[in-house]
Design a protein around this motif. Structure first.
Motif, mmCIF file in Angstrom:
data_model
loop_
_atom_site.group_PDB
_atom_site.id
_atom_site.type_symbol
_atom_site.label_atom_id
_atom_site.label_comp_id
_atom_site.label_asym_id
_atom_site.label_seq_id
_atom_site.Cartn_x
_atom_site.Cartn_y
_atom_site.Cartn_z
ATOM 1 N N GLN A 140 9.577 -7.863 -2.857
ATOM 2 C CA GLN A 140 9.490 -6.615 -3.634
ATOM 3 C C GLN A 140 10.323 -6.732 -4.880
ATOM 4 O O GLN A 140 10.265 -5.774 -5.616
ATOM 5 N N GLN A 143 8.849 -5.550 -8.186
ATOM 6 C CA GLN A 143 8.109 -4.166 -8.324
ATOM 7 C C GLN A 143 8.963 -3.150 -9.220
ATOM 8 O O GLN A 143 10.042 -3.548 -9.265
ATOM 9 N N SER A 144 8.141 -2.199 -9.850
ATOM 10 C CA SER A 144 8.800 -1.216 -10.695
ATOM 11 C C SER A 144 9.936 -0.611 -10.004
ATOM 12 O O SER A 144 9.752 -0.196 -8.685
#
Length: 150
Positions: A140, A143-144
Motif C-alpha cells: 500500500q 497509495q494516497s
C-alpha cells in the motif's frame, strides 16, 4: 557437583525455556504505542534527505525523505516489536539483529515482514501531519496518504 536425574533435568530445562520466552515477550512489550497518534511536523522544505530520527521517541516513527517523497516508517521491529535504531542508511534491531532499508524492507532477518508506514499529509499551513492511526503495509506504500510528494 551431583548429576541431575531425569526429573530434575526436565524441571531445569523447562525453567530455562520459560525464562527465554519471557525475555522475548518483554522485548515485545516495548513496541506497544501508548502516546499521541497525530503529529504536526515542519514543512517538507525543512526535512533533510535521508532518515530523520527526531520523532522516534515522541512519535514512534522515522521520517524519511527519499526519491521525491516524504513518508513515516514505524520505528518498531516487525519481528518481535523491539525499538529500532537508525544506523547509517539502515534501521537495526538491537534485540535480534534484523536490518531494514530506509523504505522499510527487510535486508536481514529474522524479521520477514517490512515495516509499516503511517499516514502522511500536509495541512493548509504547509506543515506535514503524521497520523499513526492510518497504517500502510508494503503493498500500500504507493497509495494516497502513505506519503507526501515533493
Amino acid at each position: 557437583m551431583s548429576e541431575l536425574n531425569r526429573r530434575e533435568f526436565v524441571i531445569a530445562a523447562s525453567a530455562a525455556v520459560c525464562a527465554c520466552i519471557a525475555g522475548c515477550a518483554s522485548h515485545g512489550a516495548q513496541g506497544v504505542w501508548t502516546g499521541p497518534t497525530t503529529f504536526e511536523l515542519p514543512a517538507p522544505s525543512d526535512i533533510k534527505q535521508g532518515i530523520e530520527t527526531r520523532w522516534v521517541l515522541s512519535g514512534g516513527f522515522f521520517l524519511v525523505r527519499d526519491n521525491g517523497r516524504i513518508f513515516a516508517v514505524s520505528s518498531t521491529c516487525s519481528h518481535q516489536a523491539c525499538p529500532l535504531a537508525a544506523k547509517g542508511t539502515q534501521y537495526v534491531c538491537p534485540c535480534h539483529g534484523s536490518r531494514f532499508t530506509p523504505a522499510g524492507k527487510v535486508l536481514i532477518g529474522p524479521a520477514t515482514a517490512s515495516l509499516p508506514r503511517f499516514g502522511v499529509s500536509s495541512n493548509p499551513a504547509g506543515n506535514l501531519i503524521v497520523d499513526r492511526t492510518k497504517v500502510f503495509q508494503e503493498g500500500q506504500w504507493d497509495q494516497s496518504g502513505a506519503y507526501v510528494a515533493l
